[in-house]
Write a protein that holds these residues in place. Structure first.
Motif, mmCIF file in Angstrom:
data_model
loop_
_atom_site.group_PDB
_atom_site.id
_atom_site.type_symbol
_atom_site.label_atom_id
_atom_site.label_comp_id
_atom_site.label_asym_id
_atom_site.label_seq_id
_atom_site.Cartn_x
_atom_site.Cartn_y
_atom_site.Cartn_z
ATOM 1 N N ASP A 1 -7.392 -10.551 3.841
ATOM 2 C CA ASP A 1 -6.173 -9.784 4.063
ATOM 3 C C ASP A 1 -4.911 -10.450 4.061
ATOM 4 O O ASP A 1 -5.035 -10.482 4.796
ATOM 5 C CB ASP A 1 -6.294 -8.977 5.206
ATOM 6 C CG ASP A 1 -7.781 -7.638 5.170
ATOM 7 O OD1 ASP A 1 -7.512 -7.053 3.933
ATOM 8 O OD2 ASP A 1 -8.007 -7.527 6.460
ATOM 9 N N THR B 1 -4.921 -9.289 -1.816
ATOM 10 C CA THR B 1 -6.518 -9.390 -0.902
ATOM 11 C C THR B 1 -6.816 -10.329 -1.350
ATOM 12 O O THR B 1 -6.011 -10.371 -2.401
ATOM 13 C CB THR B 1 -7.127 -7.968 -1.156
ATOM 14 O OG1 THR B 1 -6.656 -7.625 -3.026
ATOM 15 C CG2 THR B 1 -5.855 -6.905 -0.892
ATOM 16 N N ALA C 1 -7.168 2.407 -0.543
ATOM 17 C CA ALA C 1 -6.771 2.151 0.635
ATOM 18 C C ALA C 1 -6.567 0.031 0.683
ATOM 19 O O ALA C 1 -5.371 0.090 1.791
ATOM 20 C CB ALA C 1 -8.982 1.615 1.852
ATOM 21 N N ALA C 2 -7.084 -0.323 -0.156
ATOM 22 C CA ALA C 2 -6.305 -1.685 -0.213
ATOM 23 C C ALA C 2 -4.797 -1.494 -0.043
ATOM 24 O O ALA C 2 -4.022 -2.319 0.572
ATOM 25 C CB ALA C 2 -7.135 -2.369 -1.171
ATOM 26 N N LYS D 1 -2.572 0.527 0.643
ATOM 27 C CA LYS D 1 -2.428 1.144 1.642
ATOM 28 C C LYS D 1 -1.970 0.190 2.614
ATOM 29 O O LYS D 1 -1.396 0.055 3.665
ATOM 30 C CB LYS D 1 -3.231 2.450 2.531
ATOM 31 C CG LYS D 1 -2.908 3.611 3.170
ATOM 32 C CD LYS D 1 -3.664 4.181 4.498
ATOM 33 C CE LYS D 1 -2.710 4.920 5.377
ATOM 34 N NZ LYS D 1 -3.074 4.346 6.748
ATOM 35 N N GLY D 2 -2.554 -0.597 2.768
ATOM 36 C CA GLY D 2 -3.503 -2.011 4.302
ATOM 37 C C GLY D 2 -2.263 -2.956 3.508
ATOM 38 O O GLY D 2 -1.028 -3.408 4.469
ATOM 39 N N GLU E 1 1.480 -1.751 4.693
ATOM 40 C CA GLU E 1 1.185 -1.668 6.420
ATOM 41 C C GLU E 1 1.516 -3.414 7.102
ATOM 42 O O GLU E 1 2.644 -3.315 7.970
ATOM 43 C CB GLU E 1 0.276 -0.735 6.987
ATOM 44 C CG GLU E 1 0.330 0.732 5.981
ATOM 45 C CD GLU E 1 -0.859 1.237 7.194
ATOM 46 O OE1 GLU E 1 -1.949 0.906 7.236
ATOM 47 O OE2 GLU E 1 -1.454 2.332 6.907
ATOM 48 N N ARG E 2 0.693 -3.995 6.587
ATOM 49 C CA ARG E 2 1.000 -5.351 7.030
ATOM 50 C C ARG E 2 2.447 -5.785 6.814
ATOM 51 O O ARG E 2 2.699 -6.503 6.973
ATOM 52 C CB ARG E 2 0.089 -6.536 6.807
ATOM 53 C CG ARG E 2 -1.507 -5.923 6.926
ATOM 54 C CD ARG E 2 -2.572 -7.010 6.540
ATOM 55 N NE ARG E 2 -2.772 -7.333 5.000
ATOM 56 C CZ ARG E 2 -3.547 -6.991 4.008
ATOM 57 N NH1 ARG E 2 -4.644 -5.793 4.430
ATOM 58 N NH2 ARG E 2 -3.943 -6.880 3.059
#
Length: 318
Positions: A212, A228, A241-242, A244-245, A248-249
């Motif tokens: 991540d 990623t 999902a990746a 979204k992460g 957010e990060r």
């Protein structure tokens, strides 16, 4: 050598296009052959100059420095999608100064006021940021303007080019099959491109070997958010999902990114091996073969330096 002086470059990513340009500028006729022109993985890159996680360092240093000089010139000239941009690389733990810091005259330790909350160390510096769709288009036009030929098709074997004076393998992950290299592996990378809410500097977190990543690179009215680094995964489909992460990060570092409108998703597979492979292969077929692959996530950073070394090999075949 054959009577045909044309050199065939296999691969339409940043390594293939840059190699083609350098060979043409050396006065050598070139035909670029690839299924994707420009290559998808190169299009997916962020992209910031930085020789991260590639070896051997002695060669990487020289390749990176050669590319840095070219990118500085392109940034000064304008129009190629390259700009010199300042920013911060930070970590949530103490980190050592990277060896490539000596190549950047303004590299310095970041002040605590320049670090996001929760970060304890970092560095500030100015490097080239490369808007990859714009830059790859620039390279392709430059290649054609120099008289390079383009053949868009799949390549199934490096032995196909019996009429060439030499073949150059810049096939990225395709080299695993074309060069029978079972040491080459993909590292999946995903970026999310959003409208720029006013960001002018880059940010990158030193996350070590974590899959991540946290980084954002401003390119005018857009920002490329990452990312990623999933070792061994060559799947090029979007991962919601990746994505979204990633959002957010990045928003946790820069809250202005939280409401940025998503423009597109980019996915690529970084072609990675223990060492970058730039060498002549005298044991394969009747046509001289030069390899230029395995750049991992540093393909842009190494592109001009590696291409010039390829040109030196090609000149020795004449």
């Amino acid at each position: 050598m054959t009577t045909n002086e044309t050199i065939v470059v296999v691969g339409g990513g940043v390594s293939g296009l840059t190699t083609g340009v350098v060979l043409l500028e050396a006065g050598l006729p070139v035909r670029l052959v690839a299924e994707e022109i420009p290559g998808r993985t190169s299009l997916a890159a962020g992209a910031m100059w930085g020789p991260y996680l590639v070896e051997p360092w002695a060669k990487v240093r020289e390749w990176s420095l050669a590319s840095l000089d070219v990118f500085r010139q392109l940034a000064e000239e304008g129009g190629a999608g390259v700009r010199m941009v300042s920013g911060v690389e930070a970590a949530r733990h103490p980190v050592e100064t990277p060896p490539w810091s000596e190549l950047l005259p303004d590299f310095r330790q970041a002040d605590s006021s320049e670090l996001p909350d929760g970060f304890v160390s970092g560095h500030r510096f100015t490097v080239p940021l490369v808007d990859m769709p714009v830059y790859l288009d620039h390279l392709l036009h430059r290649f054609r303007d120099l008289g390079g030929e383009v053949e868009q098709r799949a390549v199934h074997s490096l032995d196909e080019f019996v009429d060439a004076s030499a073949a150059v393998n810049c096939a990225g992950m395709g080299a695993a099959e074309l060069a029978a290299d079972d040491t080459l592996r993909p590292i999946r990378g995903q970026h999310v491109v959003v409208e720029n809410p006013g960001i002018t500097e880059f940010f990158s977190e030193d996350t070590g070997l974590s899959p991540d990543l946290v980084c954002f690179y401003p390119h005018g009215n857009r920002v490329v958010l990452g990312g990623t680094a999933i070792d061994g995964d060559g799947d090029l489909s979007d991962d919601a999902a990746a994505a979204k992460g990633i959002l957010e990060r990045c928003a946790a570092i820069e809250p202005k990114l939280a409401d940025g409108r998503v423009i597109e998703h980019r996915v690529g597979a970084r072609p990675t091996r223990s060492e970058v492979r730039v060498e002549a292969d005298s044991h394969r077929g009747r046509v001289p073969l030069i390899h230029n692959y395995g750049h991992g996530g540093a393909g842009v950073t190494l592109s001009w330096g590696c291409a010039r070394e390829v040109a030196q090999f090609a000149a020795s075949f004449r």
